[in-house]
Scaffold this motif. Structure first.
Motif, mmCIF file in Angstrom:
data_model
loop_
_atom_site.group_PDB
_atom_site.id
_atom_site.type_symbol
_atom_site.label_atom_id
_atom_site.label_comp_id
_atom_site.label_asym_id
_atom_site.label_seq_id
_atom_site.Cartn_x
_atom_site.Cartn_y
_atom_site.Cartn_z
ATOM 1 N N LEU A 82 0.737 -1.052 0.087
ATOM 2 C CA LEU A 82 0.052 0.094 0.082
ATOM 3 C C LEU A 82 0.834 1.345 0.067
ATOM 4 O O LEU A 82 0.468 2.462 0.026
ATOM 5 C CB LEU A 82 -0.947 -0.008 1.030
ATOM 6 N N ASP A 83 2.160 1.084 0.078
ATOM 7 C CA ASP A 83 3.046 2.394 -0.112
ATOM 8 C C ASP A 83 2.700 3.083 1.193
ATOM 9 O O ASP A 83 2.651 4.378 1.313
ATOM 10 C CB ASP A 83 3.015 2.940 -1.202
ATOM 11 N N ARG A 84 2.648 2.324 2.329
ATOM 12 C CA ARG A 84 2.452 3.237 3.561
ATOM 13 C C ARG A 84 3.711 2.783 4.739
ATOM 14 O O ARG A 84 3.321 1.957 5.525
ATOM 15 C CB ARG A 84 1.178 2.981 4.129
ATOM 16 N N GLY A 85 4.758 3.377 4.327
ATOM 17 C CA GLY A 85 5.910 2.991 5.337
ATOM 18 C C GLY A 85 5.499 3.524 6.675
ATOM 19 O O GLY A 85 6.413 3.259 7.808
ATOM 20 N N ALA A 86 4.653 4.456 6.942
ATOM 21 C CA ALA A 86 4.510 4.605 8.283
ATOM 22 C C ALA A 86 3.924 3.861 9.043
ATOM 23 O O ALA A 86 4.013 3.683 10.357
ATOM 24 C CB ALA A 86 3.361 6.056 8.183
ATOM 25 N N TYR A 87 3.213 2.602 8.705
ATOM 26 C CA TYR A 87 3.069 1.633 9.510
ATOM 27 C C TYR A 87 4.162 1.223 10.182
ATOM 28 O O TYR A 87 4.002 0.782 11.503
ATOM 29 C CB TYR A 87 2.496 0.357 8.456
ATOM 30 N N LEU A 88 5.192 1.097 9.362
ATOM 31 C CA LEU A 88 6.540 0.427 10.285
ATOM 32 C C LEU A 88 6.815 1.132 11.342
ATOM 33 O O LEU A 88 7.240 0.935 12.477
ATOM 34 C CB LEU A 88 7.555 0.288 9.219
ATOM 35 N N ASP A 89 6.912 2.528 11.168
ATOM 36 C CA ASP A 89 7.401 3.469 12.148
ATOM 37 C C ASP A 89 6.343 3.593 13.229
ATOM 38 O O ASP A 89 6.825 3.766 14.312
ATOM 39 C CB ASP A 89 7.634 4.850 11.615
ATOM 40 N N GLU A 90 4.930 3.664 12.833
ATOM 41 C CA GLU A 90 3.887 3.729 13.944
ATOM 42 C C GLU A 90 3.996 2.627 14.819
ATOM 43 O O GLU A 90 3.688 2.724 16.229
ATOM 44 C CB GLU A 90 2.697 4.001 13.376
ATOM 45 N N LEU A 91 4.070 1.417 14.373
ATOM 46 C CA LEU A 91 4.201 0.251 15.205
ATOM 47 C C LEU A 91 5.553 -0.309 15.864
ATOM 48 O O LEU A 91 5.679 -1.183 16.128
ATOM 49 C CB LEU A 91 3.512 -0.961 14.405
ATOM 50 N N ALA A 92 6.305 0.687 15.494
ATOM 51 C CA ALA A 92 8.029 0.339 15.708
ATOM 52 C C ALA A 92 8.469 -0.730 15.635
ATOM 53 O O ALA A 92 9.266 -1.601 16.246
ATOM 54 C CB ALA A 92 7.802 0.314 17.512
ATOM 55 N N LEU A 93 8.312 -0.982 13.981
ATOM 56 C CA LEU A 93 8.625 -2.156 13.430
ATOM 57 C C LEU A 93 9.810 -1.945 12.327
ATOM 58 O O LEU A 93 10.582 -2.532 12.081
ATOM 59 C CB LEU A 93 7.741 -3.050 12.619
ATOM 60 N N ASP A 94 10.065 -0.410 12.400
ATOM 61 C CA ASP A 94 11.220 0.013 11.360
ATOM 62 C C ASP A 94 12.686 -0.526 11.709
ATOM 63 O O ASP A 94 13.654 -0.785 10.809
ATOM 64 C CB ASP A 94 11.328 1.536 11.194
ATOM 65 N N PRO A 95 13.018 -1.078 12.887
ATOM 66 C CA PRO A 95 14.345 -1.649 13.313
ATOM 67 C C PRO A 95 14.710 -2.684 12.406
ATOM 68 O O PRO A 95 15.735 -3.206 12.001
ATOM 69 C CB PRO A 95 14.246 -1.681 14.645
ATOM 70 N N PHE A 96 13.402 -3.629 11.848
ATOM 71 C CA PHE A 96 13.621 -4.754 11.331
ATOM 72 C C PHE A 96 14.257 -4.362 9.862
ATOM 73 O O PHE A 96 14.747 -5.338 9.296
ATOM 74 C CB PHE A 96 12.211 -5.469 11.272
ATOM 75 N N ALA A 97 14.003 -3.234 9.177
ATOM 76 C CA ALA A 97 14.604 -2.727 8.085
ATOM 77 C C ALA A 97 15.771 -2.192 7.983
ATOM 78 O O ALA A 97 16.475 -2.291 7.209
ATOM 79 C CB ALA A 97 13.383 -1.856 7.187
ATOM 80 N N GLU A 98 16.227 -1.578 9.061
ATOM 81 C CA GLU A 98 17.294 -0.932 9.432
ATOM 82 C C GLU A 98 18.140 -2.098 9.836
ATOM 83 O O GLU A 98 19.358 -2.030 9.403
ATOM 84 C CB GLU A 98 17.190 0.053 10.396
ATOM 85 N N GLN A 99 17.883 -2.702 10.734
ATOM 86 C CA GLN A 99 19.034 -3.853 11.312
ATOM 87 C C GLN A 99 18.517 -5.130 11.632
ATOM 88 O O GLN A 99 18.011 -5.667 12.773
ATOM 89 C CB GLN A 99 19.559 -3.227 12.586
ATOM 90 N N PRO A 100 18.059 -5.726 10.824
ATOM 91 C CA PRO A 100 17.339 -7.139 10.793
ATOM 92 C C PRO A 100 17.939 -8.127 11.855
ATOM 93 O O PRO A 100 16.957 -8.485 12.607
ATOM 94 C CB PRO A 100 17.103 -7.711 9.305
ATOM 95 N N TYR A 101 19.118 -8.243 11.628
ATOM 96 C CA TYR A 101 19.704 -9.457 12.637
ATOM 97 C C TYR A 101 20.016 -9.063 13.912
ATOM 98 O O TYR A 101 19.689 -9.988 14.670
ATOM 99 C CB TYR A 101 21.147 -9.636 12.054
ATOM 100 N N ARG A 102 20.259 -7.769 14.323
ATOM 101 C CA ARG A 102 20.203 -7.200 15.765
ATOM 102 C C ARG A 102 18.995 -7.101 16.297
ATOM 103 O O ARG A 102 18.614 -7.465 17.269
ATOM 104 C CB ARG A 102 20.899 -5.871 15.763
ATOM 105 N N THR A 103 17.957 -6.548 15.543
ATOM 106 C CA THR A 103 16.506 -6.603 15.992
ATOM 107 C C THR A 103 15.920 -7.917 16.269
ATOM 108 O O THR A 103 15.184 -8.202 17.097
ATOM 109 C CB THR A 103 15.678 -6.111 14.814
ATOM 110 N N LEU A 104 16.304 -8.942 15.509
ATOM 111 C CA LEU A 104 15.951 -10.465 15.649
ATOM 112 C C LEU A 104 16.646 -11.040 17.086
ATOM 113 O O LEU A 104 15.764 -11.482 17.908
ATOM 114 C CB LEU A 104 16.174 -11.544 14.505
ATOM 115 N N LEU A 105 17.721 -10.659 17.250
ATOM 116 C CA LEU A 105 18.404 -10.994 18.763
ATOM 117 C C LEU A 105 17.798 -10.271 19.676
ATOM 118 O O LEU A 105 17.457 -10.888 20.799
ATOM 119 C CB LEU A 105 19.962 -10.422 18.370
ATOM 120 N N GLU A 106 17.674 -8.858 19.572
ATOM 121 C CA GLU A 106 16.885 -8.263 20.646
ATOM 122 C C GLU A 106 15.529 -8.676 20.820
ATOM 123 O O GLU A 106 14.937 -8.715 22.174
ATOM 124 C CB GLU A 106 16.916 -6.764 20.393
#
Length: 386
Positions: free
Chosen positions: A112-136
């Motif tokens: 839907l081209d709504r990147g705000a979803y990731l920021d609003e739901l605090a999921l954007d770290p998966f796009a920025e640091q996927p491996y570290r985010t998974l560990l955390e």
């Protein structure tokens, strides 16, 4: 009445608890759906507490039947082992839910081209640091929005393992619990989160509500516990006063903000301190007042509680873990529906669909458990969280 009959009566599953848990699960889905008109009639709009407080209190209540009863029959080691296994299942459920929820939100954001979803739901770290985010995430130090409730329950059930050893000394157990709650609030201590800050629900503070529910469950099943408060006009008035004050606070701050502006500055300043993270005393008093009124004025054996209309909520409450997990996914699906069209027809369709699927999940889970109709025996071991 014979002793055995009395014991059986006390260990019957309390339908009030299951129905209230079912209602709380429904409220959680509604509250997690932006734009849902039903969100204006959930508990959080009328009291200084909400469905989360109700759910934690009832989880402790159920834990007394499931695990304290097991410890009485088979010993602490057996009950602690069962409880530890349950904690492991909750952890696996949390990680699985996070993976599916991240995929759901990420796919929707890309499609839907709504990147705000990731920021609003605090999921954007998966796009920025996927491996570290998974560990955390595996360490429970990364908790996206709406996915911070199961980590709370994981810690609460883990704390119940040593708590079971003190089940026969309820005064000591609650005294230690209250001291921990007070110490945590005074020291402003919390479990750390990745990127700073603490857990949204501080388990070391919320454990007091959980163990209060545990003590109520112990008393309800006839085990050593502090005495349950009896019906009293004075206690009823006090409970009504607490809930009424909370209602007035919500009216002044949420419903009619202009009214709140006319209040003395001390009142809005105090309300701003009523935090949820460390279980503010007023939130604690609010949910306990509501529990007292329900327990006192709704008979445990009322026919309506086991009637046809109450059964869907009762089944949802009995199977709260799968219902909760599916509810998180449904809340985002409902959001997408309401963003496409927020008219009354879509509001109706969205809420009926979500409720229907929650009930379906409850009945399927009930069938898989193989328990058949609502049991006439003690709570099963796995029922402290569904």
């Amino acid at each position: 009445m014979e002793p055995d009959a009395t014991r059986n009566k006390l260990t019957l599953r309390d339908p009030r608890a299951d129905i209230c848990r079912g209602i709380a699960l429904w409220m959680i889905v509604v509250n997690h759906t932006p734009g849902n008109w039903l969100g204006s009639i959930t508990l959080k709009n009328f009291a200084l507490s909400d469905a989360t407080e109700a759910f934690v209190l009832l989880a402790g209540y159920a834990g007394a039947f499931a695990y304290a009863a097991r410890a009485d029959r088979l010993g602490w080691i057996n009950a602690a082992t069962s409880l530890t296994q349950r904690v492991g299942k909750l952890y696996v459920a949390h990680i699985f839910l996070m993976v599916v929820f991240t995929a759901q939100v990420g796919y929707s954001a890309a499609t839907l081209d709504r990147g705000a979803y990731l920021d609003e739901l605090a999921l954007d770290p998966f796009a920025e640091q996927p491996y570290r985010t998974l560990l955390e995430a595996l360490l429970l130090r990364f908790q996206p929005a709406f996915l911070d409730i199961l980590p709370l329950y994981i810690v609460l059930l883990a704390l119940l393992v040593p708590g079971l050893a003190l089940r026969k000394w309820p005064g000591l157990l609650l005294g230690l619990s209250a001291a921990l709650w007070l110490g945590v609030r005074l020291a402003d201590f919390n479990f750390p989160r990745w990127h700073g800050g603490g857990w949204f629900f501080n388990p070391l503070a919320w454990q007091l509500l959980f163990f209060l529910g545990f003590a109520l469950g112990q008393a309800a099943r006839g085990a050593p516990s502090l005495p349950l408060p009896r019906r009293s006009p004075w206690l009823t008035a006090a409970a009504g006063l607490v809930l009424g004050a909370g209602l007035l606070a919500m009216i002044a701050t949420e419903w009619v903000p202009s009214l709140g502006e006319r209040l003395p500055e001390a009142i809005p300043a105090f309300l701003a301190t009523v935090d949820k993270t460390a279980m503010h005393p007023w939130r604690l008093a609010s949910i306990l007042a509501l529990a007292y009124l329900v327990a006192t004025y709704v008979p445990r054996d009322a026919a309506a509680l086991r009637g046809r209309w109450a059964r869907p909520l009762l089944i949802m409450g009995r199977n709260s873990l799968p219902v909760f997990c599916v509810g998180i996914l449904l809340s985002f699906m409902s959001r997408l529906m309401l963003e496409a069209d927020d008219g009354w027809a879509m509001q109706l369709a969205s809420n009926l669909l979500c409720l229907g699927l929650l009930v379906l999940v409850g009945f399927v889970s009930e069938w898989q458990r193989g328990d058949g109709p609502a049991p006439r025996t003690a709570l099963p071991d796995k029922s402290a969280l569904g």
